[in-house]
Design an enzyme around this catalytic site. Structure first.
Site, PDB file in Angstrom:
ATOM      1  CB  VAL A  81       5.510 -20.295  -0.650  1.00  0.00           C
ATOM      2  CG1 VAL A  81       4.079 -20.731  -0.937  1.00  0.00           C
ATOM      3  CG2 VAL A  81       5.525 -19.243   0.449  1.00  0.00           C
ATOM      4  CB  VAL A  99      -4.607 -12.036   2.313  1.00  0.00           C
ATOM      5  CG1 VAL A  99      -4.992 -11.270   3.572  1.00  0.00           C
ATOM      6  CG2 VAL A  99      -4.597 -11.104   1.112  1.00  0.00           C
ATOM      7  N   GLY A 126      13.077 -16.317   9.651  1.00  0.00           N
ATOM      8  CA  GLY A 126      12.547 -16.408   8.277  1.00  0.00           C
ATOM      9  C   GLY A 126      11.165 -15.807   8.112  1.00  0.00           C
ATOM     10  CD  GLU A 179      -7.766 -17.998   1.032  1.00  0.00           C
ATOM     11  OE1 GLU A 179      -8.918 -18.157   0.647  1.00  0.00           O
ATOM     12  OE2 GLU A 179      -7.453 -17.140   1.893  1.00  0.00           O
ATOM     13  CE  LYS A 190       0.730 -10.370   4.049  1.00  0.00           C
ATOM     14  NZ  LYS A 190       1.573 -10.574   5.232  1.00  0.00           N
ATOM     15  NE  ARG A 195      16.451 -16.373 -11.092  1.00  0.00           N
ATOM     16  CZ  ARG A 195      16.277 -15.482 -10.134  1.00  0.00           C
ATOM     17  NH1 ARG A 195      17.187 -15.287  -9.218  1.00  0.00           N
ATOM     18  NH2 ARG A 195      15.196 -14.755 -10.093  1.00  0.00           N
ATOM     19  NE  ARG A 196      20.020 -20.006  -6.342  1.00  0.00           N
ATOM     20  CZ  ARG A 196      19.424 -18.807  -6.349  1.00  0.00           C
ATOM     21  NH1 ARG A 196      18.332 -18.596  -5.628  1.00  0.00           N
ATOM     22  NH2 ARG A 196      19.876 -17.818  -7.082  1.00  0.00           N
ATOM     23  CB  ILE A 199      -6.037 -17.180   7.869  1.00  0.00           C
ATOM     24  CG1 ILE A 199      -5.098 -17.252   9.076  1.00  0.00           C
ATOM     25  CG2 ILE A 199      -7.473 -16.876   8.301  1.00  0.00           C
ATOM     26  CD1 ILE A 199      -5.002 -15.941   9.858  1.00  0.00           C
TER      27      ILE A 199
HETATM   28  N1  HSE Z   1       6.695 -11.031   5.884  1.00  0.00           N
HETATM   29  C1  HSE Z   1       5.353 -11.483   5.916  1.00  0.00           C
HETATM   30  C2  HSE Z   1       4.841 -11.421   7.347  1.00  0.00           C
HETATM   31  C3  HSE Z   1       5.270 -12.895   5.387  1.00  0.00           C
HETATM   32  O1  HSE Z   1       5.678 -11.260   8.264  1.00  0.00           O
HETATM   33  O2  HSE Z   1       3.653 -11.482   7.581  1.00  0.00           O
HETATM   34  C4  HSE Z   1       3.874 -13.379   5.089  1.00  0.00           C
HETATM   35  O3  HSE Z   1       3.213 -12.594   4.157  1.00  0.00           O
END
Ligand code: HSE
Length: 454
Positions: free
Chosen positions: A34, A150, A205, A147, A223, A65-66, A154
């Protein structure tokens, strides 16, 4: 590491009154998916963001950190010590994107203590420590915006906080964990096993560092309580959410649900009742004809029903670098727009801050009323169905639909699938205990709640 930022936009932007306003200075902590997405989108849309904000928005420091090769930080002061950002007097808004709850909590409290506004994508932090953090922020007259915590991109927090503010929210129900939705979709559409689909979600991911958060419903519970706090003007009540994951959902149940005209989705549900607010996360059968039943893959969707507006649906990417960055930047712009207004005149950012229903009761699960899908493994002997029907009837539960196929060749057990009428959870649990105790029934009865969502 320190270098000069190459300026393509002047550090001041004329506002509508023709005056120039100084840049809003952003410090980003965390340069993962993110964080890098936010750096990239802010660089790409720099001019549009400045124009909409009425002033330039500049990243003046990054704490990470990196480095992350996914984004270019040349020209920005990068510190390996994230607390440098909280202490930096040149930073107006600290953007917390490190995740976790321990260091993140300390970082946010440090930022608040030094008078900075905070933007965060951290659902666990807000759900578990939000009450404390909002109180600290209110004391200091600063904002915490979340925002991105959650449903990724969206704008559901804004919708609840602003767009629907004139409504009494009746209920909301959302597919708010992309990993879980991806797994259920792969199982249904491609016949993949749960384990295989989870591995894929991790490779893509989508999953949390610890995927238990996704598959056991903890991420969705985080959430849900955030949305419920806004929808029902109540404090964040993470410890009161009933949470069930998808690890127990089998391909067999997905097939039976299809046969009955339903889809199994992992939902977070908050519903206002006269006795309190239901807060629950669990696999749910929903009618195939509902739009939300057809939200597949990693996508998220939230249905919100208000007394004035009726049902509304919000759909989009619930995870991913740039989708989540979109929400982070929306918050940065929100905070920047209100920098000069008095704290009490800003849009309240948490339900609890409104203080109107601080004592809202969360309904114990035993009191929740819902319909059920039950799958019973029964011996193929006469009388089983009448025993099951009589137990249900004694608990005031009717059988609305039933499937019983011929037993497979050489199989002594036959699955009996039932859809029940609406019943109190406590009564249903008692009926299930009695069914499981029958000599003609083997093992545990599979139970999945059913919601009409209409
Ligand atoms: N691991 C979460 C998902 C990432 O799959 O919705 C987003 O919050």
């Amino acid at each position: 590491m320190s270098a000069t930022i190459e300026q393509t936009t002047p550090a001041t932007t004329p506002d509508t009154s023709g005056e120039s306003r100084r840049a809003v200075r952003i410090g980003i902590c965390g340069l993962g998916t993110v964080g890098s997405g936010t750096v990239n989108v802010m660089a790409r849309n720099r001019d549009e963001i400045a124009a909409r904000c009425g002033r330039p928005v500049e990243i003046v420091q990054i704490g990470a950190r990196r480095d992350n090769p996914a984004c270019d930080t040349s020209g920005v002061d990068v510190s390996r010590e994230i607390f440098d950002v909280a202490a930096n007097p040149e930073v107006d808004v600290l953007v917390e994107l490190i995740g976790g709850t321990t260091v993140a909590r300390e970082l946010v409290l440090a930022a608040i203590a030094s008078g900075k506004h905070v933007v965060t994508a951290n659902k666990a932090l807000i759900a578990e420590h939000g009450n404390e953090l909002f109180a600290a922020a209110a004391e200091k007259g600063v904002t915490i915006a979340y925002e991105a915590a959650v449903a990724g991109g969206i704008p559901i927090i804004k919708s609840l906080r602003e767009g629907l503010v004139g409504n009494r929210i009746q209920w909301l129900a959302g597919i708010i964990n992309g990993t879980g939705n991806y797994i259920l979709t792969e199982m249904r559409e491609k016949g993949r096993s749960f384990e295989e689909a989870l591995r894929q979600a991790q490779d893509l991911g989508y999953a949390e560092a610890d995927p238990t958060f996704d598959v056991e419903g903890i991420d969705a519970a985080h959430k849900l309580v955030i949305m419920a706090s806004l929808a029902f003007s109540m404090p964040l009540a993470f410890d009161k959410v009933y949470t069930e994951g998808i690890s127990g959902v089998s391909s067999e149940d997905i097939r039976y649900a299809d046969e009955l005209g339903y889809r199994i989705k992992h939902l977070g549900i908050a519903r206002g009742t006269e006795k309190g607010v239901e807060l629950r996360v669990h696999p749910t059968l929903i009618p195939q004809r509902r739009l939300i039943a057809n939200v597949n893959g990693v996508m998220n969707a939230i249905l919100v029903s208000g007394d004035a507006v009726g049902p509304t649906l919000y759909y989009g990417a619930g995870a991913g670098a740039e989708a989540t960055a979109s929400a982070v930047i929306a918050d940065i712009v929100d905070v920047a727009r209100t920098l000069e207004s008095r704290p009490e005149e800003r849009v309240p950012l948490a339900g609890v801050a409104r203080g109107s229903q601080g004592g809202t009761r969360v309904l114990p699960m035993d009191e929740v009323v819902t319909s059920y899908y039950l799958r019973i493994s029964a011996h193929d002997k006469p009388g089983v169905m009448s025993q099951v029907a009589s137990i249900c009837s004694d608990q005031g539960i009717s059988i609305e639909a039933l499937i019983q196929h011929e037993p497979a060749e050489g199989e002594a057990l036959v699955p009996v699938v039932i859809l029940t009428s609406r019943a109190r959870e406590a009564r249903l649990r008692e009926a299930v205990a009695q069914i499981e105790a029958l000599d003609t029934v083997e093992g545990e009865v599979v139970r999945i709640r059913v919601e009409p969502l209409g």
